[in-house]
Scaffold this motif. Sequence first.
Motif, PDB file in Angstrom:
ATOM      1  N   GLN A   1     140.643  87.050  69.500  1.00  0.00           N
ATOM      2  CA  GLN A   1     140.540  87.196  67.892  1.00  0.00           C
ATOM      3  C   GLN A   1     139.942  88.343  67.335  1.00  0.00           C
ATOM      4  OE1 GLN A   1     143.159  84.758  67.622  1.00  0.00           O
ATOM      5  NE2 GLN A   1     142.154  84.997  65.424  1.00  0.00           N
ATOM      6  N   THR A   2     138.725  88.702  68.278  1.00  0.00           N
ATOM      7  CA  THR A   2     138.112  89.908  67.920  1.00  0.00           C
ATOM      8  C   THR A   2     138.767  91.445  68.120  1.00  0.00           C
ATOM      9  OG1 THR A   2     136.703  90.114  69.815  1.00  0.00           O
ATOM     10  CG2 THR A   2     135.885  89.023  67.994  1.00  0.00           C
ATOM     11  N   GLY A   3     140.012  91.049  69.140  1.00  0.00           N
ATOM     12  CA  GLY A   3     140.848  92.249  69.253  1.00  0.00           C
ATOM     13  C   GLY A   3     142.131  92.085  68.144  1.00  0.00           C
ATOM     14  N   ILE A   4     142.608  91.138  67.764  1.00  0.00           N
ATOM     15  CA  ILE A   4     143.501  90.817  66.826  1.00  0.00           C
ATOM     16  C   ILE A   4     143.217  91.683  65.559  1.00  0.00           C
ATOM     17  CG2 ILE A   4     144.881  89.249  65.091  1.00  0.00           C
ATOM     18  CD1 ILE A   4     144.778  87.341  67.994  1.00  0.00           C
ATOM     19  N   ILE A   5     142.110  91.371  64.836  1.00  0.00           N
ATOM     20  CA  ILE A   5     141.690  91.936  63.606  1.00  0.00           C
ATOM     21  C   ILE A   5     141.443  93.499  63.832  1.00  0.00           C
ATOM     22  CG2 ILE A   5     139.578  92.127  62.215  1.00  0.00           C
ATOM     23  CD1 ILE A   5     138.971  89.175  62.843  1.00  0.00           C
ATOM     24  N   PRO A   6     141.101  94.104  64.508  1.00  0.00           N
ATOM     25  CA  PRO A   6     140.899  95.864  64.663  1.00  0.00           C
ATOM     26  C   PRO A   6     142.494  96.074  65.051  1.00  0.00           C
ATOM     27  CG  PRO A   6     139.709  94.990  66.689  1.00  0.00           C
ATOM     28  CD  PRO A   6     140.105  93.588  65.793  1.00  0.00           C
ATOM     29  N   HIS A   7     143.168  95.293  65.776  1.00  0.00           N
ATOM     30  CA  HIS A   7     144.725  95.610  65.976  1.00  0.00           C
ATOM     31  C   HIS A   7     145.352  95.802  64.574  1.00  0.00           C
ATOM     32  CE1 HIS A   7     148.963  95.149  66.989  1.00  0.00           C
ATOM     33  NE2 HIS A   7     148.506  95.966  67.857  1.00  0.00           N
ATOM     34  N   LYS A   8     145.192  94.668  63.704  1.00  0.00           N
ATOM     35  CA  LYS A   8     145.969  94.944  62.250  1.00  0.00           C
ATOM     36  C   LYS A   8     145.363  95.980  61.767  1.00  0.00           C
ATOM     37  CE  LYS A   8     147.316  90.195  62.199  1.00  0.00           C
ATOM     38  NZ  LYS A   8     147.403  89.012  61.214  1.00  0.00           N
ATOM     39  N   GLN A   9     144.235  96.759  62.152  1.00  0.00           N
ATOM     40  CA  GLN A   9     143.673  97.679  61.199  1.00  0.00           C
ATOM     41  C   GLN A   9     143.950  98.902  61.923  1.00  0.00           C
ATOM     42  OE1 GLN A   9     139.484  96.553  61.128  1.00  0.00           O
ATOM     43  NE2 GLN A   9     139.974  95.194  59.301  1.00  0.00           N
TER      44      GLN A   9
ATOM     45  N   GLU B   1     139.464  99.934  70.034  1.00  0.00           N
ATOM     46  CA  GLU B   1     138.406  98.600  70.038  1.00  0.00           C
ATOM     47  C   GLU B   1     139.177  97.344  70.155  1.00  0.00           C
ATOM     48  OE1 GLU B   1     136.099  96.536  65.954  1.00  0.00           O
ATOM     49  OE2 GLU B   1     136.679  98.579  65.833  1.00  0.00           O
ATOM     50  N   ALA B   2     140.497  96.920  69.738  1.00  0.00           N
ATOM     51  CA  ALA B   2     141.434  96.195  69.957  1.00  0.00           C
ATOM     52  C   ALA B   2     141.550  95.987  71.716  1.00  0.00           C
ATOM     53  CB  ALA B   2     142.620  96.128  69.174  1.00  0.00           C
TER      54      ALA B   2
END
Length: 125
Positions: free
Chosen positions: A99-107, A112-113
Amino acid sequence: MKYALSIMLVIASFSDLDRIAKVNKLKKEAKEAYQAGDYSQAISKYHYLLDSMKVEDHRITLNLANAYYQTNDTTNALNNYGSVTESDIKVIKSTAHQQTGIIPHKQEKYKEALQSFKSAIKSDP
């Protein structure tokens, strides 16, 4: 003296049973609220469990983070995911890293992702 001690033990065991019943009821209500899409209610119930009832359960923290994620509150989601990335339970640790990868991926923060996704794989191959 023996009777007083026995009475105190019986009373203490009932209060423990009441607490367990209340915790289980709140967990169920939070899960039902989440599944119904009422994320603010789920957040409220999970916070009550963690803050007021002092329940220490990484599953609850992960569920709280998921509820925050569903409300697009990425700051609180990341804070809660971050708090369980060191969990002893591999699946929780891995899920939190995912989940901490999904958030930066969407950004579009792909480096970071990628780091978070690698950590997820390492946590639970």
